[in-house]
Design a protein around this motif. Sequence first.
Motif, PDB file in Angstrom:
ATOM      1  N   ILE A  88    -118.870 -34.340 -10.077  1.00 15.48           N
ATOM      2  CA  ILE A  88    -117.822 -35.125 -10.725  1.00 15.48           C
ATOM      3  C   ILE A  88    -116.497 -34.475 -10.373  1.00 15.48           C
ATOM      4  O   ILE A  88    -116.320 -33.263 -10.542  1.00 15.48           O
ATOM      5  N   GLU A  89    -115.564 -35.272  -9.839  1.00 12.31           N
ATOM      6  CA  GLU A  89    -114.249 -34.768  -9.453  1.00 12.31           C
ATOM      7  C   GLU A  89    -113.166 -35.493 -10.250  1.00 12.31           C
ATOM      8  O   GLU A  89    -113.377 -36.610 -10.724  1.00 12.31           O
ATOM      9  N   TYR A  90    -112.006 -34.865 -10.350  1.00 11.10           N
ATOM     10  CA  TYR A  90    -110.863 -35.424 -11.062  1.00 11.10           C
ATOM     11  C   TYR A  90    -109.651 -35.384 -10.140  1.00 11.10           C
ATOM     12  O   TYR A  90    -108.782 -34.527 -10.275  1.00 11.10           O
ATOM     13  N   PRO A  91    -109.606 -36.304  -9.162  1.00 13.27           N
ATOM     14  CA  PRO A  91    -108.546 -36.241  -8.151  1.00 13.27           C
ATOM     15  C   PRO A  91    -107.176 -36.589  -8.727  1.00 13.27           C
ATOM     16  O   PRO A  91    -107.018 -37.567  -9.451  1.00 13.27           O
ATOM     17  N   ALA A 101    -107.998 -40.240 -13.117  1.00 14.60           N
ATOM     18  CA  ALA A 101    -109.163 -40.808 -12.442  1.00 14.60           C
ATOM     19  C   ALA A 101    -110.316 -39.817 -12.464  1.00 14.60           C
ATOM     20  O   ALA A 101    -110.115 -38.603 -12.514  1.00 14.60           O
ATOM     21  N   THR A 102    -111.508 -40.368 -12.403  1.00 14.14           N
ATOM     22  CA  THR A 102    -112.732 -39.578 -12.287  1.00 14.14           C
ATOM     23  C   THR A 102    -113.526 -40.171 -11.129  1.00 14.14           C
ATOM     24  O   THR A 102    -113.723 -41.386 -11.070  1.00 14.14           O
ATOM     25  N   ARG A 103    -113.948 -39.302 -10.222  1.00 12.82           N
ATOM     26  CA  ARG A 103    -114.733 -39.764  -9.070  1.00 12.82           C
ATOM     27  C   ARG A 103    -116.141 -39.206  -9.179  1.00 12.82           C
ATOM     28  O   ARG A 103    -116.348 -38.008  -9.375  1.00 12.82           O
ATOM     29  N   VAL A 104    -117.116 -40.103  -9.041  1.00 14.14           N
ATOM     30  CA  VAL A 104    -118.527 -39.729  -9.035  1.00 14.14           C
ATOM     31  C   VAL A 104    -119.131 -40.397  -7.802  1.00 14.14           C
ATOM     32  O   VAL A 104    -119.207 -41.630  -7.739  1.00 14.14           O
ATOM     33  N   GLY A 105    -119.510 -39.610  -6.823  1.00 14.89           N
ATOM     34  CA  GLY A 105    -120.006 -40.185  -5.575  1.00 14.89           C
ATOM     35  C   GLY A 105    -118.908 -41.013  -4.935  1.00 14.89           C
ATOM     36  O   GLY A 105    -117.785 -40.554  -4.756  1.00 14.89           O
ATOM     37  N   ASP A 106    -119.230 -42.256  -4.608  1.00  8.94           N
ATOM     38  CA  ASP A 106    -118.253 -43.154  -3.992  1.00  8.94           C
ATOM     39  C   ASP A 106    -117.541 -44.047  -4.995  1.00  8.94           C
ATOM     40  O   ASP A 106    -116.794 -44.934  -4.608  1.00  8.94           O
ATOM     41  N   ASN A 121     -98.492 -47.615 -10.277  1.00  7.77           N
ATOM     42  CA  ASN A 121     -99.108 -46.367 -10.755  1.00  7.77           C
ATOM     43  C   ASN A 121    -100.599 -46.359 -10.431  1.00  7.77           C
ATOM     44  O   ASN A 121    -101.140 -45.337 -10.005  1.00  7.77           O
ATOM     45  N   LEU A 122    -101.253 -47.490 -10.622  1.00  8.45           N
ATOM     46  CA  LEU A 122    -102.669 -47.605 -10.271  1.00  8.45           C
ATOM     47  C   LEU A 122    -102.864 -47.336  -8.780  1.00  8.45           C
ATOM     48  O   LEU A 122    -103.756 -46.593  -8.381  1.00  8.45           O
ATOM     49  N   ARG A 123    -102.014 -47.919  -7.957  1.00  7.50           N
ATOM     50  CA  ARG A 123    -102.092 -47.711  -6.508  1.00  7.50           C
ATOM     51  C   ARG A 123    -101.991 -46.216  -6.162  1.00  7.50           C
ATOM     52  O   ARG A 123    -102.751 -45.708  -5.343  1.00  7.50           O
ATOM     53  N   LYS A 124    -101.076 -45.510  -6.803  1.00  2.06           N
ATOM     54  CA  LYS A 124    -100.888 -44.077  -6.544  1.00  2.06           C
ATOM     55  C   LYS A 124    -102.135 -43.285  -6.936  1.00  2.06           C
ATOM     56  O   LYS A 124    -102.592 -42.409  -6.194  1.00  2.06           O
ATOM     57  N   VAL A 125    -102.690 -43.579  -8.094  1.00 11.49           N
ATOM     58  CA  VAL A 125    -103.897 -42.873  -8.541  1.00 11.49           C
ATOM     59  C   VAL A 125    -105.046 -43.146  -7.567  1.00 11.49           C
ATOM     60  O   VAL A 125    -105.789 -42.222  -7.202  1.00 11.49           O
ATOM     61  N   LEU A 126    -105.181 -44.375  -7.107  1.00 10.30           N
ATOM     62  CA  LEU A 126    -106.233 -44.703  -6.136  1.00 10.30           C
ATOM     63  C   LEU A 126    -106.024 -43.955  -4.825  1.00 10.30           C
ATOM     64  O   LEU A 126    -106.979 -43.441  -4.227  1.00 10.30           O
ATOM     65  N   GLU A 127    -104.788 -43.879  -4.348  1.00 11.09           N
ATOM     66  CA  GLU A 127    -104.503 -43.139  -3.111  1.00 11.09           C
ATOM     67  C   GLU A 127    -104.913 -41.682  -3.246  1.00 11.09           C
ATOM     68  O   GLU A 127    -105.472 -41.100  -2.313  1.00 11.09           O
ATOM     69  N   ASP A 128    -104.642 -41.087  -4.393  1.00  9.81           N
ATOM     70  CA  ASP A 128    -105.013 -39.692  -4.632  1.00  9.81           C
ATOM     71  C   ASP A 128    -106.523 -39.491  -4.568  1.00  9.81           C
ATOM     72  O   ASP A 128    -107.003 -38.396  -4.297  1.00  9.81           O
ATOM     73  N   ALA A 129    -107.277 -40.560  -4.814  1.00  9.28           N
ATOM     74  CA  ALA A 129    -108.745 -40.486  -4.820  1.00  9.28           C
ATOM     75  C   ALA A 129    -109.345 -41.076  -3.536  1.00  9.28           C
ATOM     76  O   ALA A 129    -110.526 -41.386  -3.490  1.00  9.28           O
TER      77      ALA A 129
END
Length: 127
Positions: free
Chosen positions: A3-6, A21-26, A57-65
Amino acid sequence: MTIEYPSRSDTPRSHLPFSPATRVGDLIFVSGQASVDLTGKIVSDTFEGEMRRSIENLRKVLEDANSDLSHVVQTRNYVRDSEDVIEFNRIYREYFSAPFPARTTITNCLGPNLRYEIDCVAVVRKD
């Protein structure tokens, strides 16, 4: 599975206890994004202004992930005033195109300081 928190230093932050954001796998789960600046301070505006700032803001968070709006598979949208739904749908089509992500929209919600908020689930971009 890891589990990552990009996030980066220029990712919009909240003073509330949650990660952008929280990333789990893809899969990437993005917390609610509102019309806030980098410090989490609410930036009041018209409905259109707040919605655009929230999605940026959503776009920025997605880019970070390592993702983007075209990789969003589901959105949840919170529209404070039901009379803004027609404008919401018009603006939404500028950011998301057919086939559209799965979507839930809740109206007549949010406190007096926010007109719009969005969260989403996305998949990682395969570059």
